[in-house]
Design a protein around this motif. Structure first.
Motif, PDB file in Angstrom:
ATOM      1  N   ALA A 135     -65.292   2.307 -46.082  1.00 24.94           N
ATOM      2  CA  ALA A 135     -65.514   0.927 -46.546  1.00 24.94           C
ATOM      3  C   ALA A 135     -66.384  -0.224 -45.900  1.00 24.94           C
ATOM      4  N   ALA A 136     -66.571   0.228 -44.669  1.00 21.72           N
ATOM      5  CA  ALA A 136     -67.508  -0.518 -43.908  1.00 21.72           C
ATOM      6  C   ALA A 136     -68.828  -0.041 -44.192  1.00 21.72           C
ATOM      7  N   LYS A 137     -69.181   1.135 -44.293  1.00 20.36           N
ATOM      8  CA  LYS A 137     -70.545   1.533 -44.734  1.00 20.36           C
ATOM      9  C   LYS A 137     -70.832   1.365 -46.065  1.00 20.36           C
ATOM     10  N   ASN A 138     -69.778   1.126 -47.124  1.00 22.25           N
ATOM     11  CA  ASN A 138     -70.150   0.646 -48.351  1.00 22.25           C
ATOM     12  C   ASN A 138     -70.740  -0.562 -48.511  1.00 22.25           C
ATOM     13  N   LYS A 139     -70.152  -1.330 -47.783  1.00 21.63           N
ATOM     14  CA  LYS A 139     -70.192  -2.884 -47.500  1.00 21.63           C
ATOM     15  C   LYS A 139     -71.688  -3.068 -46.894  1.00 21.63           C
ATOM     16  N   GLU A 140     -71.964  -2.230 -45.852  1.00 23.13           N
ATOM     17  CA  GLU A 140     -73.241  -2.289 -45.335  1.00 23.13           C
ATOM     18  C   GLU A 140     -74.370  -2.026 -46.201  1.00 23.13           C
ATOM     19  N   VAL A 141     -74.132  -0.882 -47.111  1.00 22.06           N
ATOM     20  CA  VAL A 141     -75.167  -0.508 -47.962  1.00 22.06           C
ATOM     21  C   VAL A 141     -75.292  -1.675 -49.490  1.00 22.06           C
ATOM     22  N   ALA A 142     -74.200  -2.105 -49.582  1.00 23.06           N
ATOM     23  CA  ALA A 142     -74.100  -3.234 -50.517  1.00 23.06           C
ATOM     24  C   ALA A 142     -74.941  -4.537 -49.859  1.00 23.06           C
ATOM     25  N   LEU A 143     -74.741  -4.849 -48.697  1.00 24.86           N
ATOM     26  CA  LEU A 143     -75.514  -5.871 -48.142  1.00 24.86           C
ATOM     27  C   LEU A 143     -77.043  -5.689 -48.356  1.00 24.86           C
ATOM     28  N   GLU A 144     -77.243  -4.414 -47.797  1.00 23.66           N
ATOM     29  CA  GLU A 144     -78.821  -3.984 -47.628  1.00 23.66           C
ATOM     30  C   GLU A 144     -79.295  -4.060 -48.912  1.00 23.66           C
ATOM     31  N   LYS A 145     -78.579  -3.716 -49.808  1.00 27.02           N
ATOM     32  CA  LYS A 145     -79.277  -3.852 -51.250  1.00 27.02           C
ATOM     33  C   LYS A 145     -79.408  -5.304 -51.646  1.00 27.02           C
ATOM     34  N   ARG A 146     -78.489  -6.106 -51.314  1.00 28.14           N
ATOM     35  CA  ARG A 146     -78.640  -7.407 -51.658  1.00 28.14           C
ATOM     36  C   ARG A 146     -79.760  -8.091 -50.891  1.00 28.14           C
ATOM     37  N   LYS A 147     -80.023  -7.902 -49.632  1.00 29.08           N
ATOM     38  CA  LYS A 147     -81.044  -8.213 -49.023  1.00 29.08           C
ATOM     39  C   LYS A 147     -82.421  -7.672 -49.556  1.00 29.08           C
ATOM     40  N   ASP A 148     -82.495  -6.492 -50.015  1.00 31.76           N
ATOM     41  CA  ASP A 148     -83.839  -6.089 -50.269  1.00 31.76           C
ATOM     42  C   ASP A 148     -84.297  -6.833 -51.741  1.00 31.76           C
ATOM     43  N   GLU A 149     -83.058  -7.177 -52.578  1.00 30.33           N
ATOM     44  CA  GLU A 149     -83.141  -7.779 -53.870  1.00 30.33           C
ATOM     45  C   GLU A 149     -83.617  -9.094 -53.372  1.00 30.33           C
ATOM     46  N   VAL A 150     -82.939  -9.885 -52.626  1.00 27.38           N
ATOM     47  CA  VAL A 150     -83.606 -11.354 -52.118  1.00 27.38           C
ATOM     48  C   VAL A 150     -85.020 -11.204 -51.727  1.00 27.38           C
ATOM     49  N   LYS A 151     -85.439 -10.216 -51.012  1.00 31.14           N
ATOM     50  CA  LYS A 151     -86.806  -9.909 -50.288  1.00 31.14           C
ATOM     51  C   LYS A 151     -87.581  -9.819 -51.524  1.00 31.14           C
ATOM     52  N   SER A 152     -87.211  -9.242 -52.506  1.00 28.19           N
ATOM     53  CA  SER A 152     -88.262  -8.855 -53.572  1.00 28.19           C
ATOM     54  C   SER A 152     -88.546 -10.102 -54.377  1.00 28.19           C
ATOM     55  N   LYS A 153     -87.364 -10.809 -54.544  1.00 29.66           N
ATOM     56  CA  LYS A 153     -87.377 -12.189 -55.196  1.00 29.66           C
ATOM     57  C   LYS A 153     -88.313 -13.280 -54.287  1.00 29.66           C
ATOM     58  N   ILE A 154     -88.122 -13.095 -53.083  1.00 30.31           N
ATOM     59  CA  ILE A 154     -88.905 -13.969 -52.355  1.00 30.31           C
ATOM     60  C   ILE A 154     -90.532 -13.757 -52.500  1.00 30.31           C
ATOM     61  N   LEU A 155     -90.719 -12.380 -52.544  1.00 32.53           N
ATOM     62  CA  LEU A 155     -92.284 -12.069 -52.788  1.00 32.53           C
ATOM     63  C   LEU A 155     -92.592 -12.378 -54.045  1.00 32.53           C
ATOM     64  N   ALA A 156     -91.852 -12.292 -55.018  1.00 28.44           N
ATOM     65  CA  ALA A 156     -92.489 -12.699 -56.270  1.00 28.44           C
ATOM     66  C   ALA A 156     -92.659 -14.214 -56.378  1.00 28.44           C
ATOM     67  N   LEU A 157     -91.674 -14.867 -55.702  1.00 25.07           N
ATOM     68  CA  LEU A 157     -91.975 -16.541 -55.827  1.00 25.07           C
ATOM     69  C   LEU A 157     -93.000 -16.791 -55.159  1.00 25.07           C
ATOM     70  N   GLN A 158     -93.381 -15.970 -53.940  1.00 27.62           N
ATOM     71  CA  GLN A 158     -94.573 -16.640 -52.937  1.00 27.62           C
ATOM     72  C   GLN A 158     -95.811 -16.131 -53.788  1.00 27.62           C
ATOM     73  N   SER A 159     -95.632 -14.892 -54.784  1.00 22.54           N
ATOM     74  CA  SER A 159     -96.670 -14.595 -55.449  1.00 22.54           C
ATOM     75  C   SER A 159     -97.105 -15.524 -56.545  1.00 22.54           C
TER      76      SER A 159
END
Length: 120
Positions: A23-47
């Motif tokens: 369960a902890a691993k799954n939560k970690e993976v989900a949070l990492e995925k969310r972090k990458d989604e937010v990073k991509s949104k930030i890059l798109a907005l900066q662009s």
């Protein structure tokens, strides 16, 4: 005596610990995925911000007076360089996503191997 009984009754079994770990691993993976989604949104907005700033600068210089051919070339160069930076940022994001996907695949294989070992 009461403490010993509580410790015995509330102890975690190996299966419970594995489930908690999974369960902890799954939560970690989900949070990492969310972090990458937010990073991509930030890059798109900066662009988009860079493109709008370049466009605003171009419009301001156009409003200032008649443009010579060298000024037009400078404007085109400025706008094309902003687009080139955006493509580079997207390439870096793609490389990061590939690396993370490989790590996730390896972790999944390891978990499946452990699971198969417990069944055997």
């Amino acid at each position: 005596m009461q403490t010993v009984v509580r410790a015995f009754m509330l102890r975690g079994s190996a299966e419970t610990l594995r489930a908690q770990l999974a369960a902890a691993k799954n939560k970690e993976v989900a949070l990492e995925k969310r972090k990458d989604e937010v990073k991509s949104k930030i890059l798109a907005l900066q662009s988009r911000i860079r493109q709008h700033k370049a466009e605003a600068a171009t419009l301001q210089s156009m409003a200032a007076g008649p443009a010579t051919s060298s000024e037009v070339q400078k404007r085109v160069l400025r706008m094309s360089s902003a687009a080139a930076v955006d493509m580079e940022a997207l390439g870096q994001l793609g490389d990061h996503a590939k690396t993370q996907a490989q790590q996730l695949e390896e972790a999944t294989k390891e978990e499946l191997d452990k699971f198969y070992e417990t069944l055997a």
